[in-house]
Write an enzyme that holds these catalytic residues in place. Structure first.
Site, PDB file in Angstrom:
ATOM      1  N   ASP A  24       0.783  -1.243   0.000  1.00 54.55           N
ATOM      2  CA  ASP A  24       0.000   0.000   0.000  1.00 54.55           C
ATOM      3  C   ASP A  24       0.814   1.292   0.000  1.00 54.55           C
ATOM      4  O   ASP A  24       0.421   2.264   0.659  1.00 54.55           O
ATOM      5  CB  ASP A  24      -0.978   0.005   1.188  1.00 54.55           C
ATOM      6  CG  ASP A  24      -1.977  -1.130   1.146  1.00 54.55           C
ATOM      7  OD1 ASP A  24      -1.879  -1.986   0.238  1.00 54.55           O
ATOM      8  OD2 ASP A  24      -2.868  -1.189   2.019  1.00 54.55           O
ATOM      9  N   GLU A  72      -4.731  -0.836  -1.390  1.00 55.65           N
ATOM     10  CA  GLU A  72      -6.051  -0.876  -0.768  1.00 55.65           C
ATOM     11  C   GLU A  72      -6.987   0.039  -1.560  1.00 55.65           C
ATOM     12  O   GLU A  72      -6.604   1.176  -1.873  1.00 55.65           O
ATOM     13  CB  GLU A  72      -5.981  -0.399   0.691  1.00 55.65           C
ATOM     14  CG  GLU A  72      -7.350  -0.393   1.378  1.00 55.65           C
ATOM     15  CD  GLU A  72      -7.317   0.111   2.822  1.00 55.65           C
ATOM     16  OE1 GLU A  72      -6.215   0.268   3.389  1.00 55.65           O
ATOM     17  OE2 GLU A  72      -8.413   0.342   3.367  1.00 55.65           O
ATOM     18  N   LYS A 129      -6.800  -4.935  -3.098  1.00 55.33           N
ATOM     19  CA  LYS A 129      -7.488  -5.531  -1.950  1.00 55.33           C
ATOM     20  C   LYS A 129      -8.495  -4.544  -1.372  1.00 55.33           C
ATOM     21  O   LYS A 129      -8.222  -3.350  -1.287  1.00 55.33           O
ATOM     22  CB  LYS A 129      -6.461  -5.944  -0.887  1.00 55.33           C
ATOM     23  CG  LYS A 129      -5.644  -4.793  -0.313  1.00 55.33           C
ATOM     24  CD  LYS A 129      -4.528  -5.339   0.574  1.00 55.33           C
ATOM     25  CE  LYS A 129      -3.718  -4.258   1.238  1.00 55.33           C
ATOM     26  NZ  LYS A 129      -4.415  -3.427   2.203  1.00 55.33           N
ATOM     27  N   LYS A 132      -7.890  -4.357   4.883  1.00 55.15           N
ATOM     28  CA  LYS A 132      -6.568  -4.046   5.423  1.00 55.15           C
ATOM     29  C   LYS A 132      -5.600  -5.204   5.175  1.00 55.15           C
ATOM     30  O   LYS A 132      -4.433  -4.982   4.861  1.00 55.15           O
ATOM     31  CB  LYS A 132      -6.673  -3.752   6.930  1.00 55.15           C
ATOM     32  CG  LYS A 132      -7.675  -2.664   7.300  1.00 55.15           C
ATOM     33  CD  LYS A 132      -7.431  -1.370   6.564  1.00 55.15           C
ATOM     34  CE  LYS A 132      -8.412  -0.274   6.996  1.00 55.15           C
ATOM     35  NZ  LYS A 132      -8.397   0.863   6.053  1.00 55.15           N
ATOM     36  N   VAL A 157       2.998   0.550   4.224  1.00 55.63           N
ATOM     37  CA  VAL A 157       2.277   1.418   5.155  1.00 55.63           C
ATOM     38  C   VAL A 157       0.830   0.933   5.290  1.00 55.63           C
ATOM     39  O   VAL A 157       0.295   0.363   4.347  1.00 55.63           O
ATOM     40  CB  VAL A 157       2.302   2.881   4.651  1.00 55.63           C
ATOM     41  CG1 VAL A 157       3.714   3.404   4.622  1.00 55.63           C
ATOM     42  CG2 VAL A 157       1.645   3.053   3.283  1.00 55.63           C
ATOM     43  N   THR A 158       0.244   1.161   6.457  1.00 55.45           N
ATOM     44  CA  THR A 158       0.876   1.640   7.675  1.00 55.45           C
ATOM     45  C   THR A 158       1.195   0.442   8.568  1.00 55.45           C
ATOM     46  O   THR A 158       0.544  -0.597   8.476  1.00 55.45           O
ATOM     47  CB  THR A 158      -0.022   2.632   8.461  1.00 55.45           C
ATOM     48  OG1 THR A 158      -1.209   1.960   8.896  1.00 55.45           O
ATOM     49  CG2 THR A 158      -0.395   3.817   7.616  1.00 55.45           C
ATOM     50  N   CYS A 162      -2.348  -1.973   7.782  1.00 57.27           N
ATOM     51  CA  CYS A 162      -2.291  -2.963   6.698  1.00 57.27           C
ATOM     52  C   CYS A 162      -1.079  -3.873   6.786  1.00 57.27           C
ATOM     53  O   CYS A 162      -1.148  -5.049   6.418  1.00 57.27           O
ATOM     54  CB  CYS A 162      -2.379  -2.261   5.355  1.00 57.27           C
ATOM     55  SG  CYS A 162      -4.023  -1.566   5.099  1.00 57.27           S
ATOM     56  N   GLN A 202       7.233 -12.876  22.215  1.00 55.94           N
ATOM     57  CA  GLN A 202       6.898 -14.283  22.444  1.00 55.94           C
ATOM     58  C   GLN A 202       7.628 -15.209  21.463  1.00 55.94           C
ATOM     59  O   GLN A 202       7.057 -16.151  20.925  1.00 55.94           O
ATOM     60  CB  GLN A 202       5.383 -14.512  22.343  1.00 55.94           C
ATOM     61  CG  GLN A 202       4.560 -13.611  23.259  1.00 55.94           C
ATOM     62  CD  GLN A 202       3.095 -13.913  23.181  1.00 55.94           C
ATOM     63  OE1 GLN A 202       2.666 -15.015  23.481  1.00 55.94           O
ATOM     64  NE2 GLN A 202       2.316 -12.924  22.756  1.00 55.94           N
TER      65      GLN A 202
END
Ligand code: TIU
Length: 234
Positions: A24, A72, A129, A132, A157-158, A162, A202
């Site tokens: 994007d 997007e 698309k 997002k 971005v961002t 997205c 994690q």
């Protein structure tokens, strides 16, 4: 296998099974007068991701990696635009309304297209698309799986919208994704950090975080000429 320094640990990738995903980089997000600004954002924050992303794009092109771009946006008749997305943010101008770069976030408009610095060339598919996530309601997964893609290098971005949504989707579909932190941008400095922390926490719960320098160092081990040509001033 190449190995890029990354968090939470080194990111291993085979250039033959790796895709660079450029998310994007559209005028609507990075320039004033577009969709991003209509939501109340200062678009200047995103511009600093462009030079390193351009270097990575050029090096990956020269090295022969598979490259794919996303945008997007919506159909001109807005039939694929959910009412909830249209209303969200209660903006003064909505998706589909006219602006200085054309109708906001509508396919085919100038503002919807990708900025010149990282514009796709022939052989680099563009995924249009509606949401997002880059995998939602698109053929991205098919295109990647048909090529045997296993690893993704992610710019765009961002960061927390997205990019992060797409990296979460990629993780669930079995890809190892590595986000290059200087090649992604957010309207909010605190979200930039938090979004990247979430990816790599994690033990890399849904991906890896590296940066353009560390990634290009790794790529340069196999493709030194490609990397040095991309690093040279234009
Ligand atoms: N608003 C915001 O931060 N982002 C988006 O709406 N779309 C993308 O991130 N591409």
């Amino acid at each position: 296998m190449l190995s890029a320094k990354a968090e939470p640990y080194d990111f291993e990738f085979d250039p033959k099974t790796t895709a660079l995903v450029m998310i994007d980089f559209q005028r609507d997000f990075v320039y004033p007068g577009g969709f991003g600004e209509s939501l109340g954002n200062d678009t200047s924050f995103l511009l600093k991701a462009l030079p390193p992303a351009e270097r990575v794009l050029k090096a990956c092109r020269a090295a022969g990696l598979f490259i794919i771009h996303t945008r997007e946006g919506h159909r001109a008749d807005l039939s694929d635009l959910p009412a909830a997305k249209y209303e969200r943010g209660r903006p003064k101008i909505h998706i589909g309304d006219p602006g200085p770069m054309g109708r906001l976030l509508v396919r085919g408009e100038y503002g919807h297209d990708i900025v010149d610095e990282v514009y796709p060339i022939a052989g680099e598919p563009i995924i249009d698309k509606p949401g997002k996530g880059a995998f939602y309601a698109t053929d991205l997964d098919s295109i990647l799986k048909n090529r045997g893609t296993r690893q993704l290098i992610v710019c765009g971005v961002t960061t927390e919208v997205c990019v992060q949504t797409s990296v979460r989707e990629a993780n669930d579909r079995g890809y190892d994704a590595c986000v290059l932190e200087d090649c992604v941008g957010s309207y909010f400095p605190e979200f930039q950090k938090a979004a990247l922390d979430m990816v790599k926490a994690q033990g890399g719960i849904f991906g890896f975080v590296s940066d353009s320098t560390r990634f290009l160092d790794a790529l340069g081990k196999q493709f030194p000429a490609a990397v040095s040509a991309a690093a040279a001033p234009a």
